[in-house]
Every structure is written in structure tokens, then in C-alpha cells.
Design a protein around this motif. Structure first.
Motif, PDB file in Angstrom:
ATOM      1  N   TRP A  43     -27.761 -51.984   1.947  1.00 14.35           N
ATOM      2  CA  TRP A  43     -28.674 -52.969   1.367  1.00 14.35           C
ATOM      3  C   TRP A  43     -29.345 -53.833   2.434  1.00 14.35           C
ATOM      4  CZ3 TRP A  43     -31.734 -53.946  -2.334  1.00 14.35           C
ATOM      5  CH2 TRP A  43     -32.212 -55.240  -2.547  1.00 14.35           C
ATOM      6  N   GLN A  86     -31.978 -51.905   4.379  1.00 10.65           N
ATOM      7  CA  GLN A  86     -33.093 -51.553   3.496  1.00 10.65           C
ATOM      8  C   GLN A  86     -33.942 -52.771   3.171  1.00 10.65           C
ATOM      9  OE1 GLN A  86     -31.242 -49.535   0.209  1.00 10.65           O
ATOM     10  NE2 GLN A  86     -30.886 -47.684   1.408  1.00 10.65           N
ATOM     11  N   GLU A  87     -33.314 -53.907   2.991  1.00  7.78           N
ATOM     12  CA  GLU A  87     -34.051 -55.132   2.683  1.00  7.78           C
ATOM     13  C   GLU A  87     -34.926 -55.551   3.867  1.00  7.78           C
ATOM     14  OE1 GLU A  87     -33.059 -59.403   0.665  1.00  7.78           O
ATOM     15  OE2 GLU A  87     -31.692 -58.737   2.224  1.00  7.78           O
ATOM     16  N   PHE A 105     -31.204 -43.895  -0.608  1.00 12.91           N
ATOM     17  CA  PHE A 105     -30.614 -44.597  -1.754  1.00 12.91           C
ATOM     18  C   PHE A 105     -29.381 -43.887  -2.307  1.00 12.91           C
ATOM     19  CE2 PHE A 105     -35.249 -45.531  -1.898  1.00 12.91           C
ATOM     20  CZ  PHE A 105     -35.143 -46.807  -1.393  1.00 12.91           C
ATOM     21  N   SER A 161     -33.464 -42.900  -7.830  1.00 13.54           N
ATOM     22  CA  SER A 161     -33.728 -44.134  -8.559  1.00 13.54           C
ATOM     23  C   SER A 161     -35.208 -44.481  -8.435  1.00 13.54           C
ATOM     24  CB  SER A 161     -32.865 -45.282  -8.019  1.00 13.54           C
ATOM     25  OG  SER A 161     -33.168 -45.530  -6.669  1.00 13.54           O
ATOM     26  N   THR A 168     -37.966 -46.982  -7.436  1.00 10.55           N
ATOM     27  CA  THR A 168     -37.943 -47.991  -6.389  1.00 10.55           C
ATOM     28  C   THR A 168     -39.345 -48.534  -6.170  1.00 10.55           C
ATOM     29  OG1 THR A 168     -37.159 -48.477  -4.146  1.00 10.55           O
ATOM     30  CG2 THR A 168     -38.246 -46.356  -4.485  1.00 10.55           C
ATOM     31  N   SER A 169     -39.411 -49.661  -5.509  1.00 11.52           N
ATOM     32  CA  SER A 169     -40.692 -50.278  -5.206  1.00 11.52           C
ATOM     33  C   SER A 169     -40.574 -50.999  -3.866  1.00 11.52           C
ATOM     34  CB  SER A 169     -41.066 -51.263  -6.309  1.00 11.52           C
ATOM     35  OG  SER A 169     -42.336 -51.786  -6.080  1.00 11.52           O
ATOM     36  N   PHE A 170     -41.613 -50.936  -3.067  1.00 10.95           N
ATOM     37  CA  PHE A 170     -41.638 -51.567  -1.750  1.00 10.95           C
ATOM     38  C   PHE A 170     -42.784 -52.558  -1.679  1.00 10.95           C
ATOM     39  CE2 PHE A 170     -38.880 -48.161  -0.993  1.00 10.95           C
ATOM     40  CZ  PHE A 170     -38.307 -48.255   0.265  1.00 10.95           C
ATOM     41  N   PHE A 185     -42.440 -40.885  -0.576  1.00 11.07           N
ATOM     42  CA  PHE A 185     -41.367 -40.912  -1.565  1.00 11.07           C
ATOM     43  C   PHE A 185     -40.822 -39.491  -1.726  1.00 11.07           C
ATOM     44  CE2 PHE A 185     -44.029 -44.560  -2.267  1.00 11.07           C
ATOM     45  CZ  PHE A 185     -43.129 -45.575  -2.574  1.00 11.07           C
ATOM     46  N   SER A 219     -46.820 -54.675  -4.879  1.00 10.13           N
ATOM     47  CA  SER A 219     -45.749 -53.708  -5.078  1.00 10.13           C
ATOM     48  C   SER A 219     -46.282 -52.280  -4.912  1.00 10.13           C
ATOM     49  CB  SER A 219     -45.166 -53.895  -6.475  1.00 10.13           C
ATOM     50  OG  SER A 219     -44.170 -52.944  -6.711  1.00 10.13           O
ATOM     51  N   PRO A 226     -44.823 -48.812  -5.893  1.00  9.40           N
ATOM     52  CA  PRO A 226     -43.695 -48.180  -6.589  1.00  9.40           C
ATOM     53  C   PRO A 226     -43.666 -46.657  -6.439  1.00  9.40           C
ATOM     54  CG  PRO A 226     -45.462 -48.567  -8.129  1.00  9.40           C
ATOM     55  CD  PRO A 226     -45.936 -49.100  -6.783  1.00  9.40           C
ATOM     56  N   SER A 227     -42.463 -46.113  -6.631  1.00 10.37           N
ATOM     57  CA  SER A 227     -42.350 -44.661  -6.747  1.00 10.37           C
ATOM     58  C   SER A 227     -42.905 -44.264  -8.115  1.00 10.37           C
ATOM     59  CB  SER A 227     -40.891 -44.218  -6.605  1.00 10.37           C
ATOM     60  OG  SER A 227     -40.073 -44.783  -7.611  1.00 10.37           O
TER      61      SER A 227
END
Length: 159
Positions: free
Chosen positions: A53, A56-57, A76, A80, A82-84, A97, A118, A120-121
Motif C-alpha cells: 500500500w 502504491q500510494e 494488486f 480489482s 482501480t483508479s489513479f 492497465f 481520476s 480509472p481502469s
């Protein structure tokens, strides 16, 4: 009754930690090589592995440059959504992705530095690869191609 005395303090601590910027990992991240099957042949990329975590953060925040054919893979461990975002990220990045089987799901090119938008995937993914902005197009990396690495159980020998 004691809980009520501590509740305001707990709320303050949670509020401060939620707004605090992430801290860099305490030690250097492990490295691995990804091999991507592109129309131009194999593209080898040396990546740092962000598998916890904290790493990744923090991701690639505060870096002023990223050499060609290097990046970071966010593992991960299971698929899942996910969004960056690009908060505190000083350089443009391409986000790739990747599904659990190593197939590229989507590519978000040229993410804008410092943006809070954001990214997102489009489906559950096992990992996200970040490389320098524009590099995916230069290397011919597109959805549907295969990424090889032990993360996906399909590693190939690299020389």
C-alpha cells in the motif's frame, strides 16, 4: 463514556492523516523486467515493483524524470477496479492497465502532471504499469498485447 472524550481527538487525527501527502517507501523497491509483445517485437522495460500500500500510494510522485524503458508496476495481487491520479507527479505518464493473464486491457496516454483527474481502469485489472508519457505510442504498446513477467505467471527469460 470515555470514548466520547477521545472521539474528537480520533476525528482530528483521521482528518490530518487523510489530508497528508503520502510518504516515500522506507527502502528501495525491488526491480523486475517486463517483456511486452508489440508489433515491432519485444519491448523490455525495467520496472520498480510497488506491491504494498505505501509504495502504491506514493508511486512516482516527486520524480523530475524517468529514463526511457523504465517505470513502475503496481501489483494488486488479484484483479480489482482501480483508479489513479497525478497529484504530486511532476512528469507526464502513460498508464497501462493489465489483466490477470498479462493481457493489456487499456492504455491511458500522457497523463497530465499534478492533475487530480481520476484515471480509472475499464475493468478489473491485476496490475498497472506506469512509463514516461508518450512512450507507449513510441514502443507500439496497445490493448490486447501480452505482458510477460512472473507477476502474471508467464515470465520469459531476458538476456
Amino acid at each position: 463514556m470515555r470514548v466520547s472524550y477521545f472521539l474528537p481527538l480520533i476525528m482530528l487525527v483521521l482528518s490530518v492523516s487523510a489530508n497528508a501527502d503520502p510518504q516515500p517507501p522506507a527502502k528501495p523497491l525491488p526491480h523486475t523486467v517486463l517483456v511486452i509483445d508489440t508489433t515491432a517485437g519485444e519491448a523490455k522495460i525495467d520496472v520498480e515493483v510497488a506491491a504494498d500500500w505505501r509504495s502504491q500510494e506514493y508511486g512516482l510522485m516527486n520524480r523530475k524524470s524517468l529514463p526511457r524503458r523504465t517505470g513502475m508496476i503496481f501489483d494488486f495481487r488479484s484483479p480489482s477496479m482501480t483508479s489513479f491520479w497525478m497529484k504530486n507527479t511532476l512528469i507526464s505518464l502513460d498508464m497501462i492497465f493489465i489483466r490477470e493473464d498479462g493481457t493489456i486491457s487499456s492504455v491511458a496516454p500522457d497523463a497530465v502532471p499534478m492533475s487530480l483527474t481520476s484515471i480509472p481502469s475499464t475493468e478489473p485489472v491485476r496490475a498497472v504499469l506506469e512509463i514516461g508519457g508518450g512512450e507507449a505510442a513510441k514502443l507500439g504498446i496497445y490493448p490486447g498485447q501480452k505482458v510477460h513477467n512472473a507477476i502474471f505467471g508467464n515470465a520469459v527469460k531476458t538476456h
